[in-house]
Design a protein around this motif. Structure first.
Motif, PDB file in Angstrom:
ATOM      1  N   UNK A  57      35.348  10.099  64.056  1.00 27.30           N
ATOM      2  CA  UNK A  57      35.195  10.133  62.597  1.00 27.30           C
ATOM      3  C   UNK A  57      35.177   8.712  62.031  1.00 27.30           C
ATOM      4  N   UNK A  58      36.040   7.839  62.555  1.00 27.51           N
ATOM      5  CA  UNK A  58      36.053   6.458  62.066  1.00 27.51           C
ATOM      6  C   UNK A  58      34.736   5.752  62.367  1.00 27.51           C
ATOM      7  N   UNK A  59      34.180   5.993  63.534  1.00 27.57           N
ATOM      8  CA  UNK A  59      32.882   5.406  63.859  1.00 27.57           C
ATOM      9  C   UNK A  59      31.803   5.934  62.929  1.00 27.57           C
ATOM     10  N   UNK A  60      31.842   7.232  62.627  1.00 28.20           N
ATOM     11  CA  UNK A  60      30.854   7.805  61.722  1.00 28.20           C
ATOM     12  C   UNK A  60      30.974   7.268  60.311  1.00 28.20           C
ATOM     13  N   UNK A  61      32.233   7.118  59.794  1.00 25.97           N
ATOM     14  CA  UNK A  61      32.405   6.534  58.460  1.00 25.97           C
ATOM     15  C   UNK A  61      31.855   5.116  58.392  1.00 25.97           C
ATOM     16  N   UNK A  62      32.059   4.353  59.444  1.00 24.59           N
ATOM     17  CA  UNK A  62      31.526   2.996  59.462  1.00 24.59           C
ATOM     18  C   UNK A  62      30.011   3.002  59.433  1.00 24.59           C
ATOM     19  N   UNK A  63      29.378   3.917  60.156  1.00 27.41           N
ATOM     20  CA  UNK A  63      27.921   3.997  60.146  1.00 27.41           C
ATOM     21  C   UNK A  63      27.392   4.467  58.806  1.00 27.41           C
ATOM     22  N   UNK A  64      28.089   5.424  58.160  1.00 26.30           N
ATOM     23  CA  UNK A  64      27.663   5.886  56.843  1.00 26.30           C
ATOM     24  C   UNK A  64      27.789   4.776  55.809  1.00 26.30           C
ATOM     25  N   UNK A  65      28.885   3.993  55.894  1.00 28.89           N
ATOM     26  CA  UNK A  65      29.048   2.886  54.952  1.00 28.89           C
ATOM     27  C   UNK A  65      27.967   1.834  55.151  1.00 28.89           C
ATOM     28  N   UNK A 112      25.254   0.696  52.315  1.00 31.55           N
ATOM     29  CA  UNK A 112      25.084  -0.704  51.936  1.00 31.55           C
ATOM     30  C   UNK A 112      23.635  -1.146  52.137  1.00 31.55           C
ATOM     31  N   UNK A 113      23.018  -0.686  53.202  1.00 34.18           N
ATOM     32  CA  UNK A 113      21.625  -1.050  53.449  1.00 34.18           C
ATOM     33  C   UNK A 113      20.704  -0.440  52.390  1.00 34.18           C
ATOM     34  N   UNK A 114      20.980   0.788  51.995  1.00 37.34           N
ATOM     35  CA  UNK A 114      20.167   1.439  50.959  1.00 37.34           C
ATOM     36  C   UNK A 114      20.324   0.729  49.615  1.00 37.34           C
ATOM     37  N   UNK A 115      21.541   0.305  49.296  1.00 39.73           N
ATOM     38  CA  UNK A 115      21.780  -0.404  48.038  1.00 39.73           C
ATOM     39  C   UNK A 115      21.076  -1.766  48.033  1.00 39.73           C
ATOM     40  N   UNK A 116      21.040  -2.418  49.199  1.00 38.72           N
ATOM     41  CA  UNK A 116      20.368  -3.723  49.285  1.00 38.72           C
ATOM     42  C   UNK A 116      18.860  -3.572  49.170  1.00 38.72           C
TER      43      UNK A 116
END
Length: 604
Positions: free
Chosen positions: A41-49, A53-57
Motif C-alpha cells: 500500500x505504501x508503494x502504491x501511495x507513492x506511485x499515485x502521488x 504531481x506529474x499531472x499537475x506539472x
C-alpha cells in the motif's frame, strides 16, 4: 604443564555468530511477510502521488484553476454523502494496493517441455563419453537424472543453449586434447551449429562451462586510433580476453571496444607479422589498416605479389618509398631494404661503441609490406632469378635492432611454400576467414579457445602475439578507396587517413605552384637577355645549355653529347642520327613556356 582450555565464548564464538545471523535473517523474513500488505500500500501511495504531481506539472497554468476547482468540488461531494469519507478511504487503499503490486513477471521455476527435452537429449548423448561399466554409482547412465549433471543452464530466445555448466566424473581424461575435442565437437553439434562457443575446463572441480560468444562488431571503420608510437591496432576482440579499451567513433556514436594491440620496435618480442587467409577474407584489408597506422610514424615499402592493385592508393604518398607490383621492382626494392637494414645496423653499432645516441636516420621506423610472396617465388623460379623471400632474411633476422618491421601476407594453403626465415621470425600471427582447428593450430602454434565456424564476415579471424593466448579478431573496415564497390563512408574514412601525395606517380607530372612558375619565367627572360648581350654572333650557341630531354638522355647514356663550346655554323645535311638504345624508353619532356626573346636567340 597442562594447557588450560580456551574460554567457551572464544571457542564457540564463530558458531554463535552464525546462529545469530541466521536468527536475524529469519526474523527479517518473517517481518517482511507480515508487513507485506503495508509495504504494498505504501508503494502504491507513492506511485499515485508521483502520478498526481506529474499531472499537475503537465497541466497548463491557465487550466490549473479549473482543475483545482474540480478537485475541491469532488472532495465536497464526498464529504456530504453518507459514509462518503469511509468509502473514499477504502477506494484509495484499493487503488494504492493495485498500483503497488509487484509488476515483474514471474519466471518459471524450471525449464518448459521443449527445454527439458533438449536437456535430456544432451544428457543421453554424453553418456557414452562420461560413463564406465565399472562405476558403481555412475553420474551418467541411460535413463538417469540430468539434474545432477547440469548444474546451471540458460536458453536464448530461439530455445537453444546460451550458457551451460556440465559436471563430469573425475575419471574422465580432461587433460588429453583428443578427449576434450570429442566433447567439444559433440556439444557444438547438439547445441546448434553456426555459433561460436567458448569452452572453459575446470579440471580441479570437474566442471565444463559452455558459453555462446556474441558476434564481434563489423561496422567499425578505419580511423585514427588512440595509441602510443610503436603500437598498432590489428582489430578488436572480446572484452573478457583483454583488459584495455579504445574510444572509437561510429558516426555520432562513441563507444569503447577492446582492441588487439601489436607492439613493434627495438623492445618488441614479436617485431614481425604474418597474415594468412583465403582470397576475399580480408588479408589485404588488414595490411592496408596497418599501413595507414604506420604512416604516422614511419616509412613504407610495399611489394604486391597479387597484382590486383589493392595498394594503388599509397602510390606517391608522403612516407611511401615505393609500391612495386612486378618481379624486377620487387627484387630491387627488397635488395635495397636488406642493404638499408645492414646500414642501420652498422650505424647503430658504431654509435653504441662510441657512446653516442643512435643517429636520427635510424630512429624512424621502416615498414616492409610483402603481399603474396609465393607468387613471386614461382615467377622467379621460372625465370631462373633469385627468390624474393631470400632477401627478407636480413630484415627479418636483424630488423628489430635496426627498427625495421616486416609484414607478410599470403594464402593459408601457401604456408608450406614460405621460406624458413618467414615462418621462424614472424612471431605475431593472424589467420582470417574460415579454417579448421588443425589449420589454426598449425598457423598460430596453439589451438583456438573457441570453435571455428564455416561462414564468417570479411576480416574475421584469430590472432596470436608471440606465446600469448589466441584472440578472436575483427579487422576494422579498411577497403580500397579506388574500388567501385566501396561505400562512400568507408571510402572517405580511408582517404582522410592518407597523407598528401608529394611524389608524382609514373606518368604523372608534379604540380608547379604559380609563384614558382612566375619566378622561372622571369629567370628565363633574364637569361635570354644576357645571351643576346654576350653573344653577338647568332650562329654560335653554347652546348652547355641543353634542353631537359637532352640532359636526361645524356645522363642515361642514350645520347652522346660533345661539349666543344660552339656548334658548327652550318648544319650538316648528311649527318646520321645518333643511335638510341632500344631497351631504354625515353619519355617526352614536359612542355615549358619559353619567352620570345630566348626563343629568337636559340633559333637564330
Amino acid at each position: 604443564m597442562a594447557r588450560r582450555p580456551l574460554p567457551r565464548i572464544l571457542s564457540n564464538g564463530g558458531a554463535q555468530l552464525a546462529r545469530s545471523r541466521e536468527l536475524a535473517r529469519t526474523a527479517a523474513d518473517s517481518a517482511t511477510d507480515v508487513l507485506q500488505p503495508l509495504i504494498t500500500i505504501a508503494r502504491g501511495l507513492r506511485r499515485l502521488a508521483a502520478a498526481a504531481r506529474r499531472r499537475w506539472t503537465e497541466t497548463p497554468k491557465d487550466r490549473r484553476g479549473a482543475l483545482l476547482f474540480l478537485v475541491a468540488s469532488v472532495v465536497l461531494v464526498v464529504a456530504l454523502v453518507p459514509y462518503g469519507p469511509l468509502l473514499a478511504v477504502i477506494a484509495l487503499m484499493a487503488a494504492a494496493a493495485w498500483q503497488g503490486r509487484d509488476r515483474a513477471p514471474s519466471e518459471p521455476e524450471g525449464p518448459d517441455d521443449s527445454q527439458t527435452s533438449r536437456l535430456e537429449s544432451l544428457y543421453e548423448a554424453l553418456v557414452p563419453y562420461f560413463s564406465l561399466a565399472e562405476d558403481p554409482d555412475p553420474l551418467y547412465a541411460h535413463g538417469g537424472a540430468w539434474e545432477k549433471a547440469f548444474l546451471a543452464y540458460e536458453f536464448d530466445d530461439t530455445g537453444r543453449f546460451a550458457h551451460l555448466v556440465i559436471r563430469y566424473p573425475a575419471y574422465f581424461t580432461d587433460g588429453e586434447a583428443e578427449a576434450r575435442a570429442r566433447i567439444e565437437h559433440l556439444l557444438t553439434a547438439k547445441s546448434g551449429r553456426g555459433r561460436e562457443y567458448q569452452f572453459t575446463w575446470d579440471e580441479e572441480a570437474n566442471h565444463l562451462t559452455v558459453d555462446v560468444l556474441a558476434a564481434l562488431p563489423t561496422d567499425i571503420a578505419a580511423q585514427r586510433f588512440v595509441t602510443a608510437p610503436g603500437e598498432t591496432v590489428l582489430g578488436f576482440t572480446d572484452p573478457t580476453r583483454v583488459q584495455r579499451t579504445l574510444p572509437l567513433t561510429h558516426g555520432e556514436e562513441r563507444r569503447d571496444v577492446p582492441p588487439v594491440v601489436w607492439r613493434t620496435g627495438i623492445r618488441s618480442t614479436e617485431p614481425h607479422l604474418l597474415v594468412l587467409g583465403q582470397p576475399g577474407t580480408g588479408t589485404s584489408t588488414l595490411l592496408r589498416s596497418v599501413a595507414l597506422q604506420a604512416l604516422h610514424h614511419g616509412d613504407l615499402l610495399v611489394v604486391d605479389g597479387g597484382g590486383t592493385g589493392d595498394y594503388a592508393c599509397l602510390v606517391g604518398r608522403d612516407g611511401v618509398l615505393a609500391v612495386e607490383c612486378g618481379l624486377t621492382g620487387a627484387l630491387t626494392s627488397l635488395e635495397w631494404a636488406a642493404a638499408e637494414t645492414e646500414r642501420r645496423l652498422i650505424s647503430v653499432n658504431r654509435a653504441r661503441q662510441e657512446g653516442r645516441p643512435t643517429p636520427d636516420d635510424t630512429r624512424r621506423p621502416l615498414w616492409v609490406f610483402v603481399d603474396r610472396p609465393s607468387a613471386f617465388t614461382h615467377l622467379a623460379a621460372a625465370d631462373g632469378r633469385k627468390d624474393p623471400q631470400s632477401l627478407l632474411q636480413v630484415p627479418l633476422r636483424h630488423g628489430r635492432a635496426a627498427n625495421v618491421t616486416v609484414v607478410v601476407a599470403d594464402q593459408l594453403d601457401a604456408l608450406d611454400s614460405l621460406s624458413d626465415a618467414v615462418r621462424q621470425h614472424t612471431r605475431a600471427r593472424a589467420v582470417l576467414g574460415p579454417a579448421t582447428a588443425d589449420e589454426l593450430t598449425t598457423a598460430l602454434g596453439a589451438p583456438a579457445h573457441t570453435t571455428p565456424v564455416d561462414r564468417v564476415p570479411p576480416g574475421r579471424g584469430y590472432a596470436r602475439l608471440g606465446t600469448g593466448p589466441v584472440h578472436r579478431l575483427q579487422v576494422p573496415a579498411t577497403p580500397d578507396p579506388y574500388d567501385d564497390a566501396t561505400s562512400d563512408a568507408h571510402r572517405q574514412a580511408v582517404l582522410d587517413l592518407l597523407p598528401p601525395r608529394t611524389t608524382p606517380a609514373d606518368g604523372e607530372r608534379a604540380p608547379i605552384p604559380a609563384e614558382a612558375a612566375a619566378a622561372e619565367a622571369q629567370a628565363a627572360e633574364a637569361e635570354g637577355a644576357e645571351t643576346e648581350a654576350a653573344d653577338p654572333e647568332p650562329e654560335t650557341v653554347s652546348t652547355k645549355k641543353k634542353d631537359p630531354l637532352a640532359k636526361t638522355m645524356a645522363a642515361t647514356g642514350t645520347l652522346t653529347v660533345t661539349d666543344t663550346g660552339t656548334a658548327p655554323k652550318e648544319p650538316v645535311a648528311d649527318a646520321e642520327p645518333t643511335p638510341v638504345a632500344a631497351e631504354t624508353a625515353v619519355e617526352p619532356a614536359p612542355a615549358e613556356t619559353v619567352p620570345a626573346k630566348a626563343a629568337a636567340a636559340e633559333t637564330s
